[in-house]
Design a protein around this motif. Structure first.
Motif, PDB file in Angstrom:
ATOM      1  N   TYR A 144       0.752  -1.358  -0.066  1.00  0.00           N
ATOM      2  CA  TYR A 144       0.032   0.178   0.147  1.00  0.00           C
ATOM      3  C   TYR A 144       0.868   1.192  -0.178  1.00  0.00           C
ATOM      4  O   TYR A 144       0.680   2.227  -0.604  1.00  0.00           O
ATOM      5  CB  TYR A 144      -0.888  -0.016   1.078  1.00  0.00           C
ATOM      6  CG  TYR A 144      -2.074   1.101   1.213  1.00  0.00           C
ATOM      7  CD1 TYR A 144      -2.691   1.543   0.076  1.00  0.00           C
ATOM      8  CD2 TYR A 144      -2.392   1.792   2.307  1.00  0.00           C
ATOM      9  CE1 TYR A 144      -3.568   2.460  -0.121  1.00  0.00           C
ATOM     10  CE2 TYR A 144      -3.297   2.823   2.166  1.00  0.00           C
ATOM     11  CZ  TYR A 144      -3.949   3.244   1.089  1.00  0.00           C
ATOM     12  OH  TYR A 144      -4.698   4.249   1.069  1.00  0.00           O
ATOM     13  N   GLY A 145       1.847   1.339   0.860  1.00  0.00           N
ATOM     14  CA  GLY A 145       2.915   2.463   0.822  1.00  0.00           C
ATOM     15  C   GLY A 145       3.577   2.604  -0.577  1.00  0.00           C
ATOM     16  O   GLY A 145       3.478   3.652  -1.036  1.00  0.00           O
ATOM     17  N   PHE A 146       3.791   1.705  -1.369  1.00  0.00           N
ATOM     18  CA  PHE A 146       4.237   1.746  -2.896  1.00  0.00           C
ATOM     19  C   PHE A 146       3.383   2.193  -3.537  1.00  0.00           C
ATOM     20  O   PHE A 146       3.456   3.159  -4.442  1.00  0.00           O
ATOM     21  CB  PHE A 146       4.862   0.481  -3.152  1.00  0.00           C
ATOM     22  CG  PHE A 146       5.339   0.495  -4.807  1.00  0.00           C
ATOM     23  CD1 PHE A 146       6.397   1.237  -5.070  1.00  0.00           C
ATOM     24  CD2 PHE A 146       4.539  -0.108  -5.804  1.00  0.00           C
ATOM     25  CE1 PHE A 146       6.967   1.252  -6.352  1.00  0.00           C
ATOM     26  CE2 PHE A 146       4.783  -0.082  -6.959  1.00  0.00           C
ATOM     27  CZ  PHE A 146       6.104   0.602  -7.315  1.00  0.00           C
ATOM     28  N   MET A 147       2.153   1.503  -3.376  1.00  0.00           N
ATOM     29  CA  MET A 147       1.141   2.164  -4.427  1.00  0.00           C
ATOM     30  C   MET A 147       0.410   3.501  -4.438  1.00  0.00           C
ATOM     31  O   MET A 147       0.229   4.261  -5.279  1.00  0.00           O
ATOM     32  CB  MET A 147      -0.346   1.316  -4.399  1.00  0.00           C
ATOM     33  CG  MET A 147      -0.199  -0.255  -4.538  1.00  0.00           C
ATOM     34  SD  MET A 147      -1.398  -1.266  -4.202  1.00  0.00           S
ATOM     35  CE  MET A 147      -2.888  -0.504  -5.122  1.00  0.00           C
ATOM     36  N   LYS A 148       0.694   4.292  -3.068  1.00  0.00           N
ATOM     37  CA  LYS A 148       0.378   5.470  -2.913  1.00  0.00           C
ATOM     38  C   LYS A 148       1.687   6.390  -3.495  1.00  0.00           C
ATOM     39  O   LYS A 148       1.410   7.547  -3.509  1.00  0.00           O
ATOM     40  CB  LYS A 148       0.373   5.851  -1.266  1.00  0.00           C
ATOM     41  CG  LYS A 148      -0.891   5.309  -0.664  1.00  0.00           C
ATOM     42  CD  LYS A 148      -1.177   5.760   0.727  1.00  0.00           C
ATOM     43  CE  LYS A 148      -0.178   5.116   1.621  1.00  0.00           C
ATOM     44  NZ  LYS A 148      -0.484   5.390   3.168  1.00  0.00           N
ATOM     45  N   THR A 149       2.786   5.932  -4.104  1.00  0.00           N
ATOM     46  CA  THR A 149       3.688   6.713  -4.595  1.00  0.00           C
ATOM     47  C   THR A 149       3.429   6.641  -5.971  1.00  0.00           C
ATOM     48  O   THR A 149       4.183   7.532  -6.643  1.00  0.00           O
ATOM     49  CB  THR A 149       5.105   6.139  -4.443  1.00  0.00           C
ATOM     50  OG1 THR A 149       5.333   4.952  -5.233  1.00  0.00           O
ATOM     51  CG2 THR A 149       5.372   5.974  -2.774  1.00  0.00           C
ATOM     52  N   LEU A 150       2.326   6.072  -6.503  1.00  0.00           N
ATOM     53  CA  LEU A 150       2.103   5.951  -7.799  1.00  0.00           C
ATOM     54  C   LEU A 150       1.290   6.941  -8.484  1.00  0.00           C
ATOM     55  O   LEU A 150       0.481   7.552  -7.710  1.00  0.00           O
ATOM     56  CB  LEU A 150       1.397   4.494  -8.459  1.00  0.00           C
ATOM     57  CG  LEU A 150       2.497   3.307  -8.113  1.00  0.00           C
ATOM     58  CD1 LEU A 150       1.823   2.114  -8.352  1.00  0.00           C
ATOM     59  CD2 LEU A 150       3.540   3.289  -8.762  1.00  0.00           C
ATOM     60  N   PRO A 151       1.081   7.053  -9.780  1.00  0.00           N
ATOM     61  CA  PRO A 151       0.141   8.144 -10.219  1.00  0.00           C
ATOM     62  C   PRO A 151      -1.127   8.242  -9.945  1.00  0.00           C
ATOM     63  O   PRO A 151      -1.798   7.064  -9.931  1.00  0.00           O
ATOM     64  CB  PRO A 151       0.474   8.357 -11.854  1.00  0.00           C
ATOM     65  CG  PRO A 151       1.714   7.480 -12.010  1.00  0.00           C
ATOM     66  CD  PRO A 151       1.961   6.439 -11.007  1.00  0.00           C
ATOM     67  N   ALA A 152      -1.873   9.530  -9.601  1.00  0.00           N
ATOM     68  CA  ALA A 152      -3.327   9.348  -9.522  1.00  0.00           C
ATOM     69  C   ALA A 152      -4.094   9.470 -10.642  1.00  0.00           C
ATOM     70  O   ALA A 152      -3.517   9.840 -11.674  1.00  0.00           O
ATOM     71  CB  ALA A 152      -3.525  10.411  -8.612  1.00  0.00           C
ATOM     72  N   SER A 153      -5.270   8.809 -10.690  1.00  0.00           N
ATOM     73  CA  SER A 153      -6.203   8.977 -11.831  1.00  0.00           C
ATOM     74  C   SER A 153      -7.469   9.405 -11.239  1.00  0.00           C
ATOM     75  O   SER A 153      -7.912   8.789 -10.506  1.00  0.00           O
ATOM     76  CB  SER A 153      -6.015   7.646 -12.517  1.00  0.00           C
ATOM     77  OG  SER A 153      -6.942   7.733 -13.598  1.00  0.00           O
ATOM     78  N   ASP A 154      -8.187   9.923 -12.100  1.00  0.00           N
ATOM     79  CA  ASP A 154      -9.569  10.394 -11.873  1.00  0.00           C
ATOM     80  C   ASP A 154     -10.606   9.614 -12.622  1.00  0.00           C
ATOM     81  O   ASP A 154     -11.709  10.064 -12.597  1.00  0.00           O
ATOM     82  CB  ASP A 154      -9.986  11.976 -11.923  1.00  0.00           C
ATOM     83  CG  ASP A 154      -9.758  12.364 -13.371  1.00  0.00           C
ATOM     84  OD1 ASP A 154      -9.418  11.567 -14.162  1.00  0.00           O
ATOM     85  OD2 ASP A 154     -10.076  13.477 -13.529  1.00  0.00           O
TER      86      ASP A 154
END
Length: 305
Positions: A144-154
């Motif tokens: 989860y920590g790694f996934m929070k560093t990935l780009p956001a998408s709407d």
């Protein structure tokens, strides 16, 4: 007689309602104890990256056909077709509104290991929480920590396309009661640490059995045919047997399995194809020791025809 008949019908209706109410209570979504996720500390992002690729997150949640860095935009992928209907992978990017960026670790962990959504709803097992249930809290925290560093998408994924009764989430509680478990898929005696690591990767984050194990009419694994191959759960064709009893892969050595996972080339210089292309790309991102562990496990499990 009419009065007696009506009373009987009424009694059956009451019993039916009581039985359904009992079913709903017994099969209600079951969250992990909050203590499971306490004191995990800062995420190990390097381990989280490894878990991300072992779990194949981008294979379903990145846009269809994405390559390169676009595979890290988890905006929702192509529909997953099945005998029960079509499932659409949701946005699990770091976006706080449309993704899972605002989720707590406990909410993320409950989805991963118990198939329970943020709002307390049952999740469909097209999301392989039946395998992720074996993951450790540390790996889930790091992921989860790694996934929070990935780009956001709407982006917003379309709803699942399911007919009755499969569109009734309440029934998933019964499915979980029958098939959801965190126990090992196979019992291996005197297994080495390497084989145990491989078992964790294959049965847990790697969720290899989700495609390589045949299912019964209700979508549960045929446990006596673990990794023995069967009909493609997504439609046409078959998924191969990857146990030592396989006519094609059974003769492969551990080093040949490792090379296949790393390069995509078989011992006879054929190349990986179909849905395994994405899986192999993910396996190539793992450490050499993890690929070796997967191979050791695949050679240690019971042979199936």
């Amino acid at each position: 007689m009419a009065s007696t008949f009506l009373k009987a019908i009424g009694g059956l209706a009451v019993l039916g309602a009581a039985g359904f109410a009992a079913f709903v209570v017994v099969t209600a979504p079951d969250r992990q104890e909050l203590s499971t996720w306490a004191n995990q500390g800062d995420a190990d992002l390097e381990n989280g990256r490894s878990v991300f690729f072992a779990g194949g997150c981008s294979s379903c949640h990145a846009p269809a056909g994405a390559t390169g860095d676009a595979r890290l935009v988890l905006s929702g992928g192509a529909p997953l077709k099945s005998d029960f209907g079509s499932f659409h992978a949701p946005n699990i990017s770091s976006d706080a509104e449309h993704g899972i960026g605002a989720w707590t670790l406990a909410e993320f962990g409950d989805a991963m290991t118990r198939g329970v959504g943020r709002d307390g709803e049952h999740l469909y097992p097209s999301f392989p929480y039946g395998s992720y249930a074996r993951m450790t809290p540390k790996d889930i925290n790091d992921l989860y920590g790694f996934m929070k560093t990935l780009p956001a998408s709407d982006a917003v994924a379309p709803p699942h396309e399911l007919g009755f009764p499969f569109n009734q989430r309440v029934l998933l509680g019964g499915w979980k009661l029958l098939f959801h478990t965190s126990e090992p898929r196979v019992e291996l005696t005197d297994a080495s640490d390497m084989v145990k690591r491989g078992q964790y990767l294959v049965e847990g984050p790697g969720h290899c059995g989700e495609c390589h194990t045949p299912r019964n009419a209700l979508g549960g694994f045929e446990s006596d045919k673990w990794l023995a191959g069967g009909p493609n759960p997504e439609g046409e064709g078959t998924i191969p047997n990857i146990t030592p009893g396989s006519k094609s892969m059974g003769s492969w050595s551990e080093s040949e399995i490792v090379a296949y996972l790393e390069t995509g080339f078989t011992p006879d210089y054929d190349s990986v194809g179909g849905s395994m292309v994405e899986v192999q790309k993910n396996m190539a991102e793992l450490s050499a020791s993890d690929r070796e562990a997967i191979a050791a496990y695949l050679k240690a499990i019971p042979a199936r025809d």
